[in-house]
Design an enzyme around this catalytic site. Sequence first.
Site, PDB file in Angstrom:
ATOM      1  N   TYR A  97      -8.693 112.724  83.261  1.00  0.00           N
ATOM      2  CA  TYR A  97     -10.108 112.999  83.523  1.00  0.00           C
ATOM      3  C   TYR A  97     -10.248 113.743  84.850  1.00  0.00           C
ATOM      4  CZ  TYR A  97     -14.934 112.176  84.955  1.00  0.00           C
ATOM      5  OH  TYR A  97     -16.225 112.342  85.409  1.00  0.00           O
ATOM      6  N   SER A 157     -16.311 115.422  90.050  1.00  0.00           N
ATOM      7  CA  SER A 157     -16.181 113.974  90.194  1.00  0.00           C
ATOM      8  C   SER A 157     -15.409 113.625  91.461  1.00  0.00           C
ATOM      9  CB  SER A 157     -15.435 113.408  88.975  1.00  0.00           C
ATOM     10  OG  SER A 157     -15.058 112.068  89.186  1.00  0.00           O
TER      11      SER A 157
END
Length: 334
Positions: free
Chosen positions: A168, A143
């Site tokens: 995350y 990501s």
Amino acid sequence: MKILVTGAAGFIGYHLAKRLIELGFDVTGLDNINDYYDVNLKYARLEELGINKEDSQHFNAICTSSQFDNFRFIRLNLEDRSALPSLFEEYQFDYVINLAAQAGVRYSLENPMAYVDSNIVGFVNILECCRHNKIKHLVYASSSSVYGENDKIPFSEDDRVDFPVSLYAATKKANELMAHTYSHLYQLPTSGLRFFTVYGPWGRPDMAPMLFADAMTNGREIKVFNNGNMSRDFTYIDDIVQGIYLTMENIPETNYQLFNIGNGSPVSLLEFIETLEKAIGVPAKKNFMDMQPGDVPRTWADTAHLQALGYKSTVLIGEGVKEFVDWYLKYFKI
């Protein structure tokens, strides 16, 4: 060639699975269909691939597609240490594309253990299965959030990414480190893809395009964080799928590689809202708010490394938003 696509009921996984099916590969889709967002959208994606909702609700049972002879689906948790190895042994995949993960930056503040289970334990299970079954190439989703609040722009794969600002992001950085370890120790070819703000038809309800479209078509305010002083490298789903496929085909000679996969041209949040307003034909009621914990003010991908493989982002923001809005209005019957 046999390909496992995890996260196949998700936004990116659905589009990738559909493309690979169309190209004639033997595709197995995997997803746990969790309730992080509306499961009906996930089942609807699977229905598009010929997977019956009633059949796909059962865990650890293979469902065959009614539309495509080269597609099957299984509902399974990545962290299941008996079912996942059994699946690998039965189907003897050539390639694995791991897109399954607990998604969402803000939700990681509320439910951190979901990220540990799926993104850490689940990913190690994937690595172990790939190692023991001689997978030719593991491609996995990282990501752009790993860049945190980096000041240097555009973000490059050569930048340090040691300061994540959300759990995350930390789990995605951990994935990259664990993949490197397996590439080094077991000569497992791995490629990580740092996705930049993916949008398009069948998108996630927790992301800005869907949140904004829902509020605007129902006369509600949209939340504009950091008082609108934000920008994102919005990347259309077709460009993302192109980049994943190119990466899959290019097995790293050194067994390990990382790529940014984005548009390479950031758009301000206010410009994105204006584009949505034009496509929907409704003005947005804006509620300007402070920055949210774990969020970052801007993202911008340097895609030079992926371009060397032939990648090129071709969908402009106006075109992509129109495609998204057309799907949104049809899907929700507005």
